[in-house]
Write an enzyme that holds these catalytic residues in place. Structure first.
Site, mmCIF file in Angstrom:
data_model
loop_
_atom_site.group_PDB
_atom_site.id
_atom_site.type_symbol
_atom_site.label_atom_id
_atom_site.label_comp_id
_atom_site.label_asym_id
_atom_site.label_seq_id
_atom_site.Cartn_x
_atom_site.Cartn_y
_atom_site.Cartn_z
ATOM 1 C CB ALA A 167 -0.689 0.059 1.069
ATOM 2 N N GLY A 199 0.751 -5.084 0.972
ATOM 3 C CA GLY A 199 -0.524 -5.117 0.227
ATOM 4 C C GLY A 199 -0.326 -6.010 -1.049
ATOM 5 C CD GLU A 232 -1.950 -7.668 3.150
ATOM 6 O OE1 GLU A 232 -1.642 -6.545 2.939
ATOM 7 O OE2 GLU A 232 -2.142 -7.860 4.561
ATOM 8 C CD GLU A 264 1.758 -5.521 5.925
ATOM 9 O OE1 GLU A 264 2.631 -6.512 6.282
ATOM 10 O OE2 GLU A 264 1.025 -5.846 4.968
HETATM 11 N N1 CO8 Z 1 4.490 3.216 -1.083
HETATM 12 C C1 CO8 Z 1 4.796 4.532 -1.525
HETATM 13 N N2 CO8 Z 1 5.944 4.801 -2.407
HETATM 14 C C2 CO8 Z 1 6.804 3.508 -2.438
HETATM 15 C C3 CO8 Z 1 6.215 2.361 -1.924
HETATM 16 C C4 CO8 Z 1 5.086 2.259 -0.994
HETATM 17 N N3 CO8 Z 1 4.775 1.157 -0.466
HETATM 18 N N4 CO8 Z 1 7.257 1.531 -2.195
HETATM 19 C C5 CO8 Z 1 8.059 2.065 -3.153
HETATM 20 N N5 CO8 Z 1 7.905 3.379 -3.198
HETATM 21 C C6 CO8 Z 1 8.460 4.331 -4.243
HETATM 22 C C7 CO8 Z 1 9.734 4.967 -3.439
HETATM 23 O O1 CO8 Z 1 9.331 5.959 -2.455
HETATM 24 C C8 CO8 Z 1 10.402 5.642 -4.497
HETATM 25 O O2 CO8 Z 1 9.889 6.703 -4.860
HETATM 26 P P1 CO8 Z 1 10.817 7.832 -5.249
HETATM 27 O O3 CO8 Z 1 11.556 7.648 -6.497
HETATM 28 O O4 CO8 Z 1 9.841 9.075 -5.549
HETATM 29 O O5 CO8 Z 1 11.769 8.165 -3.911
HETATM 30 C C9 CO8 Z 1 10.082 4.725 -5.606
HETATM 31 O O6 CO8 Z 1 8.890 3.830 -5.323
HETATM 32 C C10 CO8 Z 1 11.334 3.517 -5.689
HETATM 33 O O7 CO8 Z 1 11.275 2.794 -4.724
HETATM 34 P P2 CO8 Z 1 12.933 2.880 -4.027
HETATM 35 O O8 CO8 Z 1 13.811 4.021 -4.418
HETATM 36 O O9 CO8 Z 1 12.729 2.546 -2.588
HETATM 37 O O10 CO8 Z 1 13.599 1.497 -4.792
HETATM 38 P P3 CO8 Z 1 14.718 0.669 -4.037
HETATM 39 O O11 CO8 Z 1 14.913 -0.569 -5.084
HETATM 40 O O12 CO8 Z 1 15.689 1.139 -3.381
HETATM 41 O O13 CO8 Z 1 13.770 -0.262 -2.853
HETATM 42 C C11 CO8 Z 1 11.918 -1.382 -2.084
HETATM 43 C C12 CO8 Z 1 12.651 -1.136 -3.340
HETATM 44 C C13 CO8 Z 1 12.513 -2.351 -1.151
HETATM 45 C C14 CO8 Z 1 10.754 -2.198 -2.665
HETATM 46 C C15 CO8 Z 1 11.622 -0.432 -1.092
HETATM 47 O O14 CO8 Z 1 10.860 0.787 -2.222
HETATM 48 C C16 CO8 Z 1 10.462 -0.405 -0.061
HETATM 49 O O15 CO8 Z 1 10.889 -0.800 0.940
HETATM 50 N N6 CO8 Z 1 9.055 -0.009 -0.428
HETATM 51 C C17 CO8 Z 1 8.108 -0.289 0.881
HETATM 52 C C18 CO8 Z 1 7.869 -1.598 0.798
HETATM 53 C C19 CO8 Z 1 6.876 -1.693 2.119
HETATM 54 O O16 CO8 Z 1 7.058 -1.382 3.142
HETATM 55 N N7 CO8 Z 1 5.482 -2.302 1.752
HETATM 56 C C20 CO8 Z 1 4.658 -2.543 2.704
HETATM 57 C C21 CO8 Z 1 3.773 -1.197 2.808
HETATM 58 S S1 CO8 Z 1 2.343 -1.299 4.127
HETATM 59 C C22 CO8 Z 1 1.293 -2.145 3.174
HETATM 60 O O17 CO8 Z 1 1.278 -2.666 2.301
HETATM 61 C C23 CO8 Z 1 0.274 -2.409 4.316
HETATM 62 C C24 CO8 Z 1 -1.072 -2.868 3.671
HETATM 63 C C25 CO8 Z 1 -1.997 -2.825 4.700
HETATM 64 C C26 CO8 Z 1 -2.671 -1.463 4.852
HETATM 65 C C27 CO8 Z 1 -3.730 -1.595 5.828
HETATM 66 C C28 CO8 Z 1 -4.183 -0.060 6.016
HETATM 67 C C29 CO8 Z 1 -5.568 -0.359 6.728
#
Ligand code: CO8
Length: 258
Positions: free
Chosen positions: A63, A108, A111, A131
């Site tokens: 998400a 997500g 999921e 998460e």
């Molecule tokens: N949300 C928003 N932006 C994201 C996300 C995300 N989940 N993942 C990646 N991005 C964006 C980055 O911010 C970045 O944007 P920008 O270039 O503008 O800075 C772009 O995508 C590229 O990402 P990275 O530069 O970080 O790329 P890397 O290769 O260095 O890293 C990763 C890749 C390891 C995937 C890293 O991006 C990362 O850790 N992302 C987040 C992963 C994460 O924690 N996902 C779980 C999110 S929480 C969730 O899904 C909960 C769902 C349930 C919610 C329930 C609510 C009620």
């Protein structure tokens, strides 16, 4: 450019999440587009199998964290309720859905893959429920589907640690059915889809429904669902055709989906 792309060919629809600049993270726009795409596909008589994948190096990296950061408790709950509705519609779609996991399937994203009927993965795929490291629980069905797919102990470890696993480990624990070289993933997904299409579609859909319903209930109720579906198939032309082909020692079958 739309955040969700839809392509249809030979009774197979491919839905591609297309927000590569954020690694296909799910924000309200993507969620809405996904919801609409699957609602339309459920009714689309030209489509019998759906493949779900992502653009670029990610399936779905979760998400959208930036969008969730300022959410209140009420907004967080509403977001989770909506996503669960969308994912349940995918899970309960009248036709099979194959997740072709091409890269990151985190939070997500994992999921979403778990709401599909079958998961196959590129060797580049990575899976995690990270998460708790963000101060939240999985909210799009992870605490419910992961233990059902890989068992309680493994789900506990993955969710409580947030540890990321690669495709090989995902296959070992049963989270994905198989791992493919990256450039063969979509061809393998299409081949799998065609193996479903070769069969009688009413039977395929009823079998999916029985598995979905039956794995959520006791065995007595489950086998009652199965008996209903089994009986219903005997009212179809495809049952006559499938069994006649066997009796007549014919290889080719002409299923009409009725
Ligand atoms: N949300 C928003 N932006 C994201 C996300 C995300 N989940 N993942 C990646 N991005 C964006 C980055 O911010 C970045 O944007 P920008 O270039 O503008 O800075 C772009 O995508 C590229 O990402 P990275 O530069 O970080 O790329 P890397 O290769 O260095 O890293 C990763 C890749 C390891 C995937 C890293 O991006 C990362 O850790 N992302 C987040 C992963 C994460 O924690 N996902 C779980 C999110 S929480 C969730 O899904 C909960 C769902 C349930 C919610 C329930 C609510 C009620």
């Amino acid at each position: 450019m739309s955040t969700v792309l839809l392509e249809k060919k030979d009774r197979i629809a491919t839905v591609t999440i297309n927000r590569p600049e954020a690694l296909n993270a799910l924000n309200a726009e993507v969620m809405g587009a996904l919801e609409e795409a699957f609602k339309a596909l459920d009714k689309d008589s030209q489509v019998d199998v759906v493949i779900l994948t992502g653009t670029g190096r990610s399936f779905v990296a979760g998400a959208d964290i930036t969008a969730m950061l300022p959410m209140t408790a009420v907004e967080g709950k509403a977001w989770g309720v909506w996503a669960n509705e969308v994912f349940l519609n995918i899970e309960n779609l009248s036709k099979p859905v194959i997740a072709a996991v091409n890269g990151f399937a985190l939070g997500g994203g994992c999921e979403l893959a778990m709401a599909c009927d079958v998961r196959i993965a590129s060797e580049k795929a990575k899976f995690a429920q990270p998460e708790v490291g963000l101060g939240i629980t999985p909210g799009f069905g992870g605490t419910q589907r992961l233990p059902r797919i890989v068992g309680t102990g493994r789900a506990m470890e993955l969710i409580l640690s947030g540890r990321q696993i690669d495709a090989v480990e995902a296959e070992r624990i049963g989270l994905v059915n198989r791992v493919l070289p990256h450039d063969q993933l979509m061809a393998a997904a299409e081949e799998l889809a065609r193996s479903f299409l070769a069969n009688a579609q009413i039977a395929v859909r009823q079998a999916k429904r029985c598995i979905r319903k039956g794995t959520q209930t006791d065995i007595d109720t489950g086998v009652a669902y199965e008996a209903e579906a089994f009986g219903l198939c005997f009212s179809t032309e495809d049952q006559t055709e499938g069994m006649s082909a066997f009796v007549e020692k014919r290889k080719e079958k002409h299923f009409q989906g009725r």
